[in-house]
Design an enzyme around this catalytic site. Structure first.
Site, PDB file in Angstrom:
ATOM      1  N   LYS A 195      39.487  49.850  42.014  1.00  0.00           N
ATOM      2  CA  LYS A 195      40.709  50.727  41.725  1.00  0.00           C
ATOM      3  C   LYS A 195      40.277  52.125  42.114  1.00  0.00           C
ATOM      4  CE  LYS A 195      41.970  47.902  37.477  1.00  0.00           C
ATOM      5  NZ  LYS A 195      43.219  47.599  38.120  1.00  0.00           N
ATOM      6  N   ARG A 269      44.340  37.002  35.995  1.00  0.00           N
ATOM      7  CA  ARG A 269      44.769  35.415  36.008  1.00  0.00           C
ATOM      8  C   ARG A 269      43.822  34.555  36.221  1.00  0.00           C
ATOM      9  NH1 ARG A 269      48.504  37.788  41.009  1.00  0.00           N
ATOM     10  NH2 ARG A 269      48.209  39.629  39.497  1.00  0.00           N
TER      11      ARG A 269
END
Length: 418
Positions: A195, A269
């Protein structure tokens, strides 16, 4: 335009101000026009929770407070009819508020003080004496159960992963089993798909979904709905290292599906897929997963609402009703068949990331692959778990505990519906 969400917010803000002034006892007078907006139970719940939520202190690690703060420990509500109904609602609201505030403290804790191991220990302390059953799976257990998706994410970190499993056994053996599955990433760097540095410190809160599941289970233990509930929280860090998964890798989840890794920052996920599969293998009849999953939902709804996706209108309706009772805003988004194919992989069964649009929807489509056709709702709280928009003057800032009260109310509603 006062509703039960805004009433909670204004009372939370008022409570914070009163605490700074040293007040411990508070009386809330409800004018007739406010009393006419909702039933006695809803009003009692909103007032109790609004004031109770004001007791959370985001600066708890400060060694010196600018303003000395007290804790509000007594509340009187004046102008409310329906004493018996209101009393029951107040009693429930205290349990819901206590659970929410506990989870807000966890979400606010720095990642160096809240590793997966610490998370599991905190849960052990929290469930002691509640009647909840607890099991914590370690890395060897995950290998035995072939949780390749969760283990793949955990590879990059020196901190061992855990899977926390909590049970509330209060329903008939042949009745429904509600599964609550929460993402427990205690720090998310993005992994190899790292990130940007800006705001990365907020990734300590990426375990907000897992924390919300624990909070809901603690509240359920107090509310005692006559239903069986299992809470599943896969928890790990997502870190870059020489051992970390890479874009292009293929991993196999515990359900046997192969998953191509396109973006290592789509790790939530992955761990949820093994958590959902665990719930399916435990014979869950209804599944709700909750996660700070996508920036897409935050860009769509901001910090004001939970994004909801599902495959079953009846369960979605119960979740919406639970959100109304909880005083949380929730908005359903589509999983139209037009989107089918977005997560198809050329080399594996599915891939974990895809086109740059409809990001929250494609994440939901990924998770739907693992629910085995059972009634399922996905709650994306990436926006609602933490409010930091200074432009929203009427919404208290900081961690919100989003989803805790929603899931607790859902357990009650599902128990009543079956």
């Amino acid at each position: 335009q006062l509703d039960m969400v805004r009433l909670r917010n204004v009372l939370q803000a008022a409570g914070r101000t009163l605490r700074k002034r040293g007040h411990r006892r508070v009386a809330v007078v409800l004018p007739k026009d406010v009393v006419g907006k909702a039933g006695a139970a809803d009003l009692a719940r909103a007032v109790t929770e609004g004031i109770g939520l004001s007791n959370f202190d985001i600066g708890s690690l400060k060694t010196r407070h600018v303003d000395a703060t007290t804790t509000i420990d007594a509340l009187s509500i004046i102008g409310l009819d329906g004493e018996k109904v209101a009393s029951a609602a107040i009693r429930d609201a205290v349990a819901l508020t206590d659970a929410t505030n506990r989870i807000r403290e966890w979400v606010n804790t720095p990642a160096n003080a809240f590793t997966p191991t610490v998370f599991a220990e905190k849960v052990k302390e929290a469930v002691r004496g509640t009647g909840l059953d607890l099991k914590v799976l370690d890395m060897d257990d995950m290998r035995r159960l072939k949780m390749g998706a969760l283990l793949a994410v955990a590879r990059g970190s020196d901190e061992p992963a855990r899977m926390i499993v909590i049970r509330h056994n209060a329903g008939p053996k042949i009745g429904p089993l509600l599964a609550l599955v929460g993402k427990g990433i205690t720090f998310d760097s993005g992994g190899i798909s790292i990130k940007p540095a800006q705001n990365m410190e907020m990734m300590k809160s990426d375990m907000g979904g897992g924390a919300a599941v624990v909070g809901a289970m603690l509240a359920i233990a107090e509310l005692k709905p006559r239903i069986n509930v299992i809470g599943v929280v896969p928890t790990t860090e997502n870190m870059p290292s020489g051992k970390a998964i890479k874009p292009g890798d293929v991993v196999t989840g515990s359900g046997g599906k192969t998953i191509e890794i396109i973006n290592t920052d789509a790790e939530g996920r992955l761990i949820l897929s093994d958590g959902i599969t665990y719930a399916v293998n435990e014979a869950a009849t209804h599944i709700v997963d909750i996660a700070t999953l996508t920036g897409s939902i935050a860009r769509t709804l901001g910090p004001l609402a939970i994004g909801a996706f599902g495959n079953d209108p009846k369960l979605m309706d119960l979740v919406r009703r639970a959100a109304d009772l909880a005083g949380e805003r929730l908005w359903e988004l589509p999983t139209w068949a037009d989107y089918d194919g977005l997560i198809d992989s050329e080399i594996a069964d599915i891939k974990n990331s895809t086109v740059p649009w409809a990001g929250a929807t494609t994440a939901a489509l990924f998770l739907r692959e693992f629910v085995d056709g059972r009634p399922w709702v996905h709650l994306d709280i990436a926006g609602s778990a933490w409010q930091d928009a200074s432009e929203l003057k009427t919404v208290p800032k900081g961690p919100t505990g989003s989803g805790v009260r929603v899931m607790a109310h859902l357990a009650q509603l599902l128990a009543s519906a079956t």
